[in-house]
Write a protein that holds these residues in place. Structure first.
Motif, PDB file in Angstrom:
ATOM      1  N   UNK A 198      22.854 -13.175  -1.612  1.00 39.27           N
ATOM      2  CA  UNK A 198      24.105 -13.912  -1.400  1.00 39.27           C
ATOM      3  C   UNK A 198      24.420 -14.160   0.068  1.00 39.27           C
ATOM      4  N   UNK A 199      23.433 -14.066   0.951  1.00 42.17           N
ATOM      5  CA  UNK A 199      23.648 -14.412   2.354  1.00 42.17           C
ATOM      6  C   UNK A 199      23.411 -15.911   2.533  1.00 42.17           C
ATOM      7  N   UNK A 200      24.051 -16.511   3.526  1.00 45.76           N
ATOM      8  CA  UNK A 200      23.857 -17.923   3.785  1.00 45.76           C
ATOM      9  C   UNK A 200      22.374 -18.198   4.040  1.00 45.76           C
ATOM     10  N   UNK A 201      21.863 -19.240   3.409  1.00 42.81           N
ATOM     11  CA  UNK A 201      20.422 -19.464   3.351  1.00 42.81           C
ATOM     12  C   UNK A 201      19.904 -20.232   4.566  1.00 42.81           C
ATOM     13  N   UNK A 202      18.723 -19.843   5.004  1.00 42.46           N
ATOM     14  CA  UNK A 202      17.995 -20.591   6.037  1.00 42.46           C
ATOM     15  C   UNK A 202      16.700 -21.162   5.463  1.00 42.46           C
ATOM     16  N   UNK A 203      16.592 -21.187   4.139  1.00 40.42           N
ATOM     17  CA  UNK A 203      15.356 -21.640   3.492  1.00 40.42           C
ATOM     18  C   UNK A 203      15.207 -23.149   3.605  1.00 40.42           C
TER      19      UNK A 203
END
Length: 848
Positions: free
Chosen positions: A52-57
């Motif tokens: 649930x962390x902000x994604x950098x994908x």
């Protein structure tokens, strides 16, 4: 050895989760409904579903606006920065009104099976001239060529059963959840009687909330049934057939522990099974179950070590086959608290509004430098639902469920026994099948797409016969405004090419040329661009197209009293003039002719989008007759009249060359009449096309469509500009079909606008250009008497200070009202959504 099998399965699942972390999206809107001509302001939050962390994908996020029929009327590509992004969708091109679906996804999200993406339905109403007009949605007389969104044929009343764990075993008691839906009302609450296989009454049953409920049941050799009465009719629904052998699972979800029991019947004692606990697609732990020659086993699982949100208790055998799947909700241990205040409860027109917020944790320490988006809306003019979806509910609950969930935050407002049971019923009905766990254990669920860390234009080149063209020189030129961007590449061994366009903003006209080495002329070939990835159209739920808005917060009598005092103060200072009589012609009622047009509308097509989709899939369309027949199977082209010889003028004797259900079609281009032969090769210059019946009798006007504006003007001839009469060059005025075409500004009927050998002409979309929301500052700006804003303030990029506080100042529009504040905060893995009404000071929406 058996323990090693399950350890290996756990390691496989951990490896899969780490290698292929999934993403989830939430869109925060500035409002809950819109009118034609409004703009939709959006803040996007994309998180890594595992933690649930902000994604950098992913970097590009795709947002689509699809009308009620399923036509995509707008698509935006949002550039994400650390999982956040923003965009604005003007509704100038929203031709239809109705219930529009906003879909958001990364390409990476579409790579898995089943597909997961964000979807929300919002109403778009007809334009209104004044705030006093009632909101309306048009009725259209469309033909079947426009019906694209799938529709499920529902029975008058249907009841679906969902055994706990997924299966029933004869002689083993199980909990069975159910959902009841009516064709004309959606989910409905019912009361009924459960009968056994011999017709003996077992127990009364009743739904707990929104058509869902559950009961305990021990199946026999034949299915039992439920009998209910609905609207004066009796209905009988049979339960699923129970198996002779197998396992059943039951879970009691307590405050700090999950009490789990597994029972078995007629299975081999030596068959190894284990309990796996997953949060989304990530494994958390596993326990091998030891029955010790018994037919039941119990296990307690401490929830403190589990991730908040929906977890799945899986009963798995040694080869990774999921035998039972039991979803449970884990309540969060941390909380975020928000304190909101405004300087007044009710605001007069153009009055200054001051909003203050403060966010603290459970330890009362301020949440510093937290990012949030915030809208302030006119309370009187807003559509409002008390327990609507929000950033907290989306990531913790809604995104883990199937189908539309009405008022999802209702299930999370407290933890009392009744609410917990309602939430448990919801999970049993809607949380199964979100993840393919058997494929996760085996590693066979390989993603169809890979993550996009930048925006690229990709595609393939094929010959006209479908053969991939390898080592082919492919040059391209992008033109946007007065800027040009050009380059060249060579297709690889699979005929594929890739062009980075990460710096492109907006839409660029693009030309792609194909040529073989050593050849002077361009190569006739099809350029297929890979840009049509999107979720399949889904059926809209009954509640989505029949929303019930709450009216709990607005104290209209108090607001009207303030408004009356305000208007009286204006009147007391006004100058009274003598009576004046104004003479003028009565204007045509615009609403009436728009209603007539809507009823006579047959179809509206975004030709440019349609052509691009067809050509990207290798289906070439060369001219207007071919285009018309592919757009609408009710259109017929009489090829004996379709001749290159006669292009000097439109011949009325050949008006049946193109017909709609045997009715001749008359063509208008940008409001002026032309023969179809003059535009037959110009399909790349066509932006949109509209068909409507003209049975208005002695009416000399033609409808013109630009975006969502519908106007009428006197018919004119394209060549002479002379006004035409109402004959349309066909015999029966009351039986005519008009094709109204909108083209690029530079279209010229006397110029050759046909295709060029070896050149693909298209429009390539880059990132959406960020826009600023204008909120008037009436202390410095002139008061606008026509200020009809419903969203008074929107800021997607606010940030708390060192005290965890935010203060914003804005001004009311021209309507006396209280204001509704809607804010979404996402800080690391903690989210919070708050909604606050300035009049009632009513604060709700729990935190994650």
């Amino acid at each position: 050895m058996e323990r090693n099998l399950f350890a290996r399965l756990f390691d496989n699942a951990c490896f899969y989760s780490e290698k292929f972390p999934s993403e989830k999206v939430f869109l925060h809107f500035d409002n809950t409904s819109y009118y034609q001509g409004d703009s939709i302001w959006i803040k996007a939050y994309v998180v890594n579903a595992c933690n649930d962390s902000l994604s950098s994908i992913s970097k590009p996020l795709y947002i689509e606006l699809a009308d009620q029929l399923g036509n995509v009327v707008d698509r935006r590509i949002v550039k994400l920065s650390n999982g956040e992004g923003q965009c604005c969708i003007p509704l100038d091109n929203a031709f239809f009104t109705g219930y529009f679906e906003v879909r958001a996804f990364t390409k990476w999200m579409l790579g898995f099976n089943p597909i997961s993406y964000f979807s929300q339905v919002i109403p778009i109403y007809n334009k209104r001239k004044t705030l006093q007009e009632q909101r309306t949605i048009a009725n259209y007389g469309l033909d079947n060529s426009m019906n694209k969104r799938p529709v499920v044929k529902e029975q008058s009343l249907s009841m679906r059963f969902f055994p706990e764990g997924g299966q029933l075993i004869k002689g083993l008691p199980s909990m069975v959840a159910f959902e009841t839906e009516s064709k004309d009302s959606g989910l409905v609450d019912i009361k009924g009687i459960l009968y056994d296989e011999n017709g003996k009454v077992l127990m009364p049953i009743t739904s707990l909330h929104n058509g869902m409920g559950s009961f305990m049941y021990c199946p026999g050799n034949k299915p039992s049934y439920v009998q209910v009465e609905y609207k004066g009719k009796e209905y009988k629904f049979f339960q699923p057939l129970a198996a002779d052998s197998g396992y059943v699972m039951h879970v009691d979800n307590r405050d700090s522990v999950l009490e789990l029991s597994v029972c078995r019947k007629d299975v081999e004692n030596k068959e190894p099974v284990a309990l796996f606990v997953f949060s989304k697609s990530a494994p958390l732990l596993y326990h091998e179950l030891d029955f010790k020659n018994n037919n039941s086993v119990s296990l307690d699982i401490d929830t403190k070590g589990l991730s908040a949100g929906v977890c799945h208790m899986l009963l798995v055998n040694s080869i990774g086959k999921v035998i039972c799947d039991r979803p449970c909700f884990i309540y969060p241990s941390k909380r975020v608290n928000g304190i909101v205040s405004t300087n007044k409860s009710i605001y007069k027109p153009y009055e200054k509004i001051i909003c203050k917020m403060k966010f603290v944790g459970d330890d009362h320490k301020p949440i510093r430098n937290a990012r949030l988006s915030m809208s302030v809306r006119n309370d009187i003019l807003s559509d409002y639902r008390e327990y609507d979806n929000d950033v907290t509910t989306e990531f913790a609950l809604t995104s883990e469920l199937n189908g539309y969930i009405e008022s999802p935050h209702y299930y999370l407002i407290d933890k009392n026994v009744n609410r917990r049971r309602q939430l448990d019923n919801l999970l049993l009905v809607r949380a199964i099948g979100k993840y393919d766990y058997s494929s996760i254990f085996s590693g066979n669920n390989q993603p169809k797409y890979m993550p996009e860390d930048r925006l690229e234009l990709t595609g393939k080149v094929k010959s006209l016969f479908g053969k991939l063209q390898k080592n082919l020189n492919t040059s391209f030129m992008l033109r946007k405004d007065s800027s040009y961007y050009a380059g060249m590449m060579t297709t690889d061994s699979t005929g594929s090419f890739k062009v980075p366009i990460d710096n492109l903003e907006g839409v660029a006209e693009t030309f792609i040329q194909t040529k073989k080495d050593g050849k002077q002329n361009n190569r006739w070939a099809n350029v297929l661009l890979s840009r049509n990835f999107a979720p399949a159209l889904r059926t809209l739920d009954f509640q989505e197209t029949h929303p019930l808005w709450d009216d709990l917060l607005i104290k209209k009598k108090s607001i009207l009293a303030v408004d009356s005092v305000y208007k009286k103060s204006l009147a007391d200072s006004a100058i009274i003039l003598d009576d004046v009589i104004v003479l003028g012609k009565k204007k045509l009622n615009v609403n009436n002719y728009v209603k007539i047009f809507n009823r006579n509308l047959l179809g509206y097509y975004d030709v440019r989008r349609f052509l691009d989709n067809e050509r990207d899939n290798g289906r070439e369309i060369m001219d207007l007759p071919d285009l018309l027949q592919k757009l609408n199977n009710n259109i017929h082209v009489n090829m004996s009249y379709y001749s290159d010889a006669d292009t000097s003028e439109y011949n009325s004797n050949r008006s049946d060359a193109i017909t709609y259900r045997n009715v001749p079609i008359t063509f208008y281009v940008n409001g002026q009449k032309v023969g179809f032969l003059f535009i037959r090769n110009d399909i790349d210059k066509i932006k949109s096309m509209c068909f409507y019946r003209d049975n208005t009798g002695n009416d000399d006007n033609v409808y013109n469509i630009s975006g969502n504006d519908i106007t009428r003007k006197q018919q004119t001839d394209y060549w002479s500009g002379i006004q035409l009469n109402n004959n349309h060059d066909i015999n029966s005025v009351n039986d005519a079909v008009i094709c109204s075409i909108s083209t690029d500004d530079d279209w010229d009927a006397e110029r050759n606008n046909g295709r060029t050998r070896g050149i693909r002409h298209t429009y390539v979309q880059g990132y959406s250009v960020p826009c600023d929301f204008h909120s008037p500052q009436y202390e410095t700006e002139k008061t606008d008497a026509s200020d009809k804003r419903r969203t008074l303030y929107w800021n997607p990029n606010l940030c708390t200070d060192d005290n965890g506080e935010i203060t914003v100042e804005l001004y009311n529009s021209s309507t006396t009202s209280s204001v509704l504040i809607d804010a979404a905060l996402y800080d690391k893995s903690e989210s919070f959504h708050i909604c606050y009404d300035s009049y009632s000071q009513y604060l709700f929406h729990d935190n994650k």
